[in-house]
Scaffold this motif. Sequence first.
Motif, PDB file in Angstrom:
ATOM      1  N   UNK A  35       0.837  57.832  44.399  1.00  0.00           N
ATOM      2  CA  UNK A  35       1.707  57.510  45.471  1.00  0.00           C
ATOM      3  C   UNK A  35       1.652  58.822  46.611  1.00  0.00           C
ATOM      4  N   UNK A  36       1.604  59.896  46.021  1.00  0.00           N
ATOM      5  CA  UNK A  36       1.470  61.234  46.752  1.00  0.00           C
ATOM      6  C   UNK A  36       0.397  61.195  47.521  1.00  0.00           C
ATOM      7  N   UNK A  37      -0.888  60.919  47.298  1.00  0.00           N
ATOM      8  CA  UNK A  37      -2.071  60.749  47.745  1.00  0.00           C
ATOM      9  C   UNK A  37      -1.926  59.618  48.936  1.00  0.00           C
ATOM     10  N   UNK A  38      -1.205  58.564  48.593  1.00  0.00           N
ATOM     11  CA  UNK A  38      -1.174  57.440  49.736  1.00  0.00           C
ATOM     12  C   UNK A  38      -0.268  58.127  50.714  1.00  0.00           C
ATOM     13  N   UNK A  39       0.673  58.645  50.654  1.00  0.00           N
ATOM     14  CA  UNK A  39       1.626  59.303  51.599  1.00  0.00           C
ATOM     15  C   UNK A  39       1.059  60.223  52.259  1.00  0.00           C
ATOM     16  N   UNK A  40       0.110  61.183  51.840  1.00  0.00           N
ATOM     17  CA  UNK A  40      -0.296  62.304  52.532  1.00  0.00           C
ATOM     18  C   UNK A  40      -1.483  61.684  53.324  1.00  0.00           C
ATOM     19  N   UNK A  41      -2.173  60.671  52.861  1.00  0.00           N
ATOM     20  CA  UNK A  41      -3.157  59.891  53.585  1.00  0.00           C
ATOM     21  C   UNK A  41      -2.498  58.991  54.692  1.00  0.00           C
ATOM     22  N   UNK A  42      -1.426  58.601  54.400  1.00  0.00           N
ATOM     23  CA  UNK A  42      -0.667  58.019  55.943  1.00  0.00           C
ATOM     24  C   UNK A  42      -0.402  59.030  56.839  1.00  0.00           C
ATOM     25  N   UNK A  43       0.410  60.090  56.411  1.00  0.00           N
ATOM     26  CA  UNK A  43       0.632  61.296  57.327  1.00  0.00           C
ATOM     27  C   UNK A  43      -0.666  61.697  58.039  1.00  0.00           C
ATOM     28  N   UNK A  44      -1.618  61.735  57.451  1.00  0.00           N
ATOM     29  CA  UNK A  44      -3.062  62.235  57.990  1.00  0.00           C
ATOM     30  C   UNK A  44      -3.346  61.391  58.946  1.00  0.00           C
ATOM     31  N   UNK A  45      -3.470  60.160  58.642  1.00  0.00           N
ATOM     32  CA  UNK A  45      -3.758  59.153  59.568  1.00  0.00           C
ATOM     33  C   UNK A  45      -2.883  59.112  60.767  1.00  0.00           C
TER      34      UNK A  45
END
Length: 164
Positions: A142-152
């Motif tokens: 979930x942290x990976x997903x949230x950071x990837x969303x933030x990065x996008x």
Amino acid sequence: MDIARLVSLIAATVTTGLMAGLFFAFDVSVMPALRRSDDRTLIQVMQRVNVAIVNGWFLTGFLGALLLTGLTLALHLASGGGAVAAPLVAALVAYALQLGVTGGVNIPLNNALEQAGPVERIADPAAVRRAFEARWVPANRLRTLLCTIALGCLAWALVLNGRL
């Protein structure tokens, strides 16, 4: 002011990318490798990782991503915000949610793993492992997903910033 906004946006994007990459590396390499190891090995390695990761480089990326995204948003809002404001707000929210997952799930599990004591003295390493791994791995995803969303979102803000 334009250069400050651009530099802060680039810095926010880089630090967020570093965090997304770190969490992703655990998802695709570290935890799958440890899944194939015995209970004591997983416990010992994660206890060591949890100590080693608290360093200046990690903290610069981990806290820097939040602070730089907030600074970037503030700088853009101070100059009218424009179309860049929406993806910056989304990036800030996604990253803040990641912090919530980290503080609410991953750090308490890391602390519990440390409180289990030296690995050679743990009476039931399988139980300690289950209690840790069963919640830590999904929370990290979930942290990976949230950071990837933030990065996008930050990448989208860079695109929009270039059009202004």
